[in-house]
Write an enzyme that holds these catalytic residues in place. Structure first.
Site, short mmCIF file in Angstrom:
data_model
loop_
_atom_site.label_atom_id
_atom_site.label_comp_id
_atom_site.label_asym_id
_atom_site.label_seq_id
_atom_site.Cartn_x
_atom_site.Cartn_y
_atom_site.Cartn_z
N TYR A 1 -0.59 4.81 10.59
CA TYR A 1 -0.96 3.83 11.62
C TYR A 1 0.25 3.65 12.53
O TYR A 1 1.37 3.44 12.03
CB TYR A 1 -1.31 2.47 11.00
CG TYR A 1 -2.65 2.39 10.33
CD1 TYR A 1 -3.82 2.64 11.04
CD2 TYR A 1 -2.76 2.04 8.99
CE1 TYR A 1 -5.06 2.56 10.42
CE2 TYR A 1 -4.00 1.96 8.36
CZ TYR A 1 -5.15 2.21 9.09
OH TYR A 1 -6.36 2.13 8.48
N HIS B 1 -0.14 2.20 16.28
CA HIS B 1 -0.36 1.15 17.29
C HIS B 1 0.70 1.20 18.38
O HIS B 1 1.35 0.20 18.71
CB HIS B 1 -0.41 -0.23 16.62
CG HIS B 1 -1.56 -0.37 15.66
ND1 HIS B 1 -2.86 -0.52 16.08
CD2 HIS B 1 -1.61 -0.34 14.30
CE1 HIS B 1 -3.66 -0.58 15.03
NE2 HIS B 1 -2.93 -0.47 13.93
N SER C 1 -24.51 -14.25 21.35
CA SER C 1 -23.27 -15.02 21.51
C SER C 1 -23.14 -15.58 22.93
O SER C 1 -23.07 -14.82 23.89
CB SER C 1 -22.09 -14.11 21.19
OG SER C 1 -20.88 -14.71 21.55
N LYS D 1 2.12 2.03 7.33
CA LYS D 1 2.50 1.29 8.54
C LYS D 1 3.45 2.12 9.39
O LYS D 1 4.04 3.11 8.93
CB LYS D 1 3.17 -0.04 8.16
CG LYS D 1 2.28 -0.99 7.40
CD LYS D 1 0.99 -1.31 8.12
CE LYS D 1 1.19 -2.27 9.27
NZ LYS D 1 -0.13 -2.63 9.90
N SER E 1 -11.08 -2.57 8.14
CA SER E 1 -11.96 -3.63 8.64
C SER E 1 -12.96 -4.02 7.54
O SER E 1 -13.31 -5.19 7.39
CB SER E 1 -12.73 -3.15 9.88
OG SER E 1 -11.87 -3.11 10.99
N GLU F 1 -5.22 5.35 13.82
CA GLU F 1 -6.17 4.48 14.52
C GLU F 1 -6.81 5.11 15.74
O GLU F 1 -7.78 4.57 16.27
CB GLU F 1 -5.50 3.15 14.91
CG GLU F 1 -4.47 3.21 16.03
CD GLU F 1 -3.08 3.60 15.57
OE1 GLU F 1 -2.91 3.93 14.39
OE2 GLU F 1 -2.16 3.58 16.40
N ARG G 1 0.85 -1.19 0.00
CA ARG G 1 0.00 0.00 0.00
C ARG G 1 0.88 1.24 0.00
O ARG G 1 2.08 1.18 0.30
CB ARG G 1 -0.90 0.01 1.24
CG ARG G 1 -2.02 -1.00 1.19
CD ARG G 1 -2.78 -1.08 2.49
NE ARG G 1 -2.00 -1.71 3.55
CZ ARG G 1 -2.43 -1.85 4.81
NH1 ARG G 1 -3.62 -1.43 5.16
NH2 ARG G 1 -1.68 -2.45 5.72
N ASP H 1 -5.08 -10.13 14.68
CA ASP H 1 -4.19 -9.00 15.01
C ASP H 1 -4.35 -8.57 16.47
O ASP H 1 -3.51 -7.85 17.00
CB ASP H 1 -4.40 -7.82 14.05
CG ASP H 1 -5.81 -7.26 14.11
OD1 ASP H 1 -6.73 -7.96 14.58
OD2 ASP H 1 -5.99 -6.11 13.69
N VAL I 1 -14.36 -10.64 16.36
CA VAL I 1 -14.72 -10.03 17.64
C VAL I 1 -13.69 -8.96 18.00
O VAL I 1 -12.51 -9.10 17.70
CB VAL I 1 -14.72 -11.13 18.73
CG1 VAL I 1 -14.69 -10.54 20.12
CG2 VAL I 1 -15.93 -12.02 18.55
N LEU I 2 -14.14 -7.89 18.62
CA LEU I 2 -13.20 -6.92 19.17
C LEU I 2 -13.71 -6.45 20.52
O LEU I 2 -14.86 -6.04 20.65
CB LEU I 2 -13.02 -5.71 18.23
CG LEU I 2 -12.11 -4.59 18.76
CD1 LEU I 2 -10.66 -5.05 18.86
CD2 LEU I 2 -12.18 -3.37 17.85
N1 LIG Z 1 -6.41 -9.42 10.17
C1 LIG Z 1 -6.55 -8.24 9.59
O1 LIG Z 1 -5.92 -7.93 8.58
C2 LIG Z 1 -7.55 -7.26 10.14
C3 LIG Z 1 -7.95 -6.15 9.39
C4 LIG Z 1 -8.90 -5.29 9.93
C5 LIG Z 1 -9.42 -5.52 11.22
N2 LIG Z 1 -8.97 -6.60 11.92
C6 LIG Z 1 -9.48 -6.94 13.27
O2 LIG Z 1 -10.78 -7.47 13.20
C7 LIG Z 1 -11.36 -7.37 14.50
C8 LIG Z 1 -12.78 -6.82 14.39
O3 LIG Z 1 -12.71 -5.47 13.98
P1 LIG Z 1 -14.02 -4.58 13.77
O4 LIG Z 1 -13.58 -3.32 13.12
O5 LIG Z 1 -15.09 -5.38 13.15
O6 LIG Z 1 -14.43 -4.27 15.29
P2 LIG Z 1 -15.87 -3.76 15.78
O7 LIG Z 1 -15.63 -3.11 17.10
O8 LIG Z 1 -16.55 -2.99 14.72
O9 LIG Z 1 -16.71 -5.11 15.98
C9 LIG Z 1 -16.42 -6.05 16.99
C10 LIG Z 1 -17.72 -6.74 17.38
O10 LIG Z 1 -17.39 -7.79 18.29
C11 LIG Z 1 -18.50 -7.89 19.17
N3 LIG Z 1 -18.17 -8.67 20.37
C12 LIG Z 1 -17.46 -8.32 21.46
N4 LIG Z 1 -17.45 -9.35 22.33
C13 LIG Z 1 -18.15 -10.38 21.77
C14 LIG Z 1 -18.49 -11.68 22.16
N5 LIG Z 1 -18.14 -12.18 23.35
N6 LIG Z 1 -19.21 -12.45 21.30
C15 LIG Z 1 -19.60 -11.99 20.10
N7 LIG Z 1 -19.32 -10.73 19.67
C16 LIG Z 1 -18.60 -9.94 20.50
C17 LIG Z 1 -18.83 -6.42 19.48
O11 LIG Z 1 -20.13 -6.28 20.04
C18 LIG Z 1 -18.72 -5.81 18.08
O12 LIG Z 1 -19.98 -5.81 17.40
C19 LIG Z 1 -10.41 -6.46 15.29
O13 LIG Z 1 -9.57 -7.27 16.09
C20 LIG Z 1 -9.60 -5.79 14.24
O14 LIG Z 1 -8.34 -5.34 14.70
C21 LIG Z 1 -8.04 -7.46 11.41
#
Ligand SMILES: NC(=O)c1ccc[n+]([C@@H]2O[C@H](COP(=O)([O-])OP(=O)(O)OC[C@H]3O[C@@H](n4cnc5c(N)ncnc54)[C@H](O)[C@@H]3O)[C@@H](O)[C@H]2O)c1
Length: 370
Positions: free
Chosen positions: A94, A96, A220, A75, A134, A118, A15, A270, A239-240
């Site tokens: 970004y 972190h 959940s 990054k 996301s 972020e 990127r 992550d 989940v986050l």
């Molecule tokens: N791997 C990658 O390249 C990459 C890229 C982007 C985002 N991410 C990660 O993806 C994850 C999600 O990001 P997001 O933007 O959707 O976050 P978000 O905050 O929009 O959504 C997270 C959801 O998880 C739910 N949650 C919390 N506890 C829960 C449980 N016990 N059971 C079920 N649901 C539960 C929350 O209510 C919320 O709706 C984050 O960890 C983010 O860092 C990873």
């Protein structure tokens, strides 16, 4: 202001922090934009495209840092860039930092003003510069799941969409936030049978409403997660819990009960991953098989689609870059609270409460936090 854009040096990071459209906007505001030679190649942007938009091409990373008042990246800077830091330089990327004490201390020591994508936060609590990545990762999670469900990758050998006379795949999404909703849209679009679990009833109501009943929403709990995972072909972990490691909601015992050849895409990797059997993988070796289940756990998924991700990211960063460049740092943060919340380090001090807390430091905020 002179704004510099270096070529990203992190492994497999294609990127770039600005598009030619961004250059045109900033130059139109009376700013100068310096782009490092070949910075956009991985995203399909040539030096000539940048030049046509009004940028100046500079040969090296060192030259970008030296000549710029603000450096924009994707990054966080790597240790080889630390020697290029200097007092008063604005770094917009970004970062972190809560997970990177070394970089935090370097930024403090050198007097760099570090504005993190972020932590920019709007009045309604949204993180507008995290959302686009996301959205990209959520959409990718389904197409990757479909790919790894193919038999040659160890998958069950089923077509996600099914076809006339043959049922579609069952997709379970754990966490219905930005990633989960983006995944659900693509999965429904492909014709899969989709269930979303979240522990926030209000969020489940919203999903039920916006998806017009085309997904099943489920509260959940350990029981519901186990039940859904058992018959699913694809499980997406999204989940986050803000500021914390992801909870391990799908346990190893539950994974053992999943169908052989089913696929897990743990997007939350992550933050440590929300599936007990997950461990971080890379774009070079993206999957492994455990208990007969294919696991995909890449921590920087959008890096695989740099052309889309660069556009998605810069669509969101440009308005803030424009504020900083057109008004200057002091005026921009005085006039815009969401942008001020992005400032993590300024004048040798940590200004973000979360970063300060992570290292037991005292935070010296430059804006109101509630
Ligand atoms: N791997 C990658 O390249 C990459 C890229 C982007 C985002 N991410 C990660 O993806 C994850 C999600 O990001 P997001 O933007 O959707 O976050 P978000 O905050 O929009 O959504 C997270 C959801 O998880 C739910 N949650 C919390 N506890 C829960 C449980 N016990 N059971 C079920 N649901 C539960 C929350 O209510 C919320 O709706 C984050 O960890 C983010 O860092 C990873």
């Amino acid at each position: 202001m002179i704004v510099g854009v270096p070529k990203e040096i992190k492994e497999q990071e294609n990127r770039v922090a600005m598009t030619p459209a961004g250059v045109r906007t900033l130059v139109g505001g009376g700013n100068t934009v310096l782009i490092q030679k070949s910075a956009g190649v991985g995203s399909g942007i040539t030096d000539q495209m940048y030049k046509d938009a009004g940028a100046k091409i500079v040969p090296t990373l060192e030259a970008v840092y030296k000549k710029s008042e603000m450096v924009m990246k994707v990054k966080e800077p790597l240790p080889s860039e630390y020697k290029l830091f200097r007092k008063g330089l604005v770094l917009f990327t970004y970062l972190h930092l809560a997970a990177n004490e070394k970089l935090t201390r370097e930024l403090m020591k050198t007097g760099v003003t570090a504005v993190a994508y972020e932590t920019i936060q709007t009045a309604n609590g949204l993180l507008p510069l995290l959302m686009p990545m996301s959205e990209v990762a959520g959409r990718m999670s389904v197409q990757l799941g479909a790919h790894f469900l193919e038999a040659r990758h160890g998958g069950r050998g089923i077509l996600l969409s099914g076809m006339a006379g043959v049922p579609p795949a069952d997709v379970t999404i754990i966490g219905g936030g930005v990633v989960g909703y983006s995944a659900a849209k693509v999965a429904v679009g492909l014709g899969a049978q989709v269930g979303i679990l979240d522990n926030n009833i209000q969020r489940l109501r919203e999903l039920d409403e916006i998806m017009h009943g085309r997904v099943i929403t489920i509260m959940s709990t350990p029981e519901s997660i186990e039940r859904m995972a058992r018959f699913s072909d694809l499980v997406i972990g999204s989940v986050l819990v803000a500021g914390a490691r992801a909870p391990k909601l799908l346990t190893e015992d539950m994974v053992k009960k999943m169908k052989p050849g089913s696929v897990i895409v743990d997007v939350a990797i992550d933050q440590g991953g929300c599936i007990e059997t997950s461990s971080l993988t890379t774009h070079t070796n993206p999957t492994f098989i455990k208990h007969g289940v294919v696991h995909y756990c890449v921590g920087n998924m959008p890096g695989a689609v740099p052309r889309t991700a660069t556009l998605a990211l810069t669509n969101s960063t440009l308005p803030y870059a424009q504020m900083l460049a057109d008004k200057g740092f002091d005026k921009a943060i005085a006039q815009d609270l969401p942008l001020a919340k992005g400032v993590n380090v300024h004048d040798g001090k940590v200004t973000h409460p979360g970063v300060a807390q992570a290292f037991g430091m005292k935070s010296e905020p430059i804006c109101a936090w509630d």
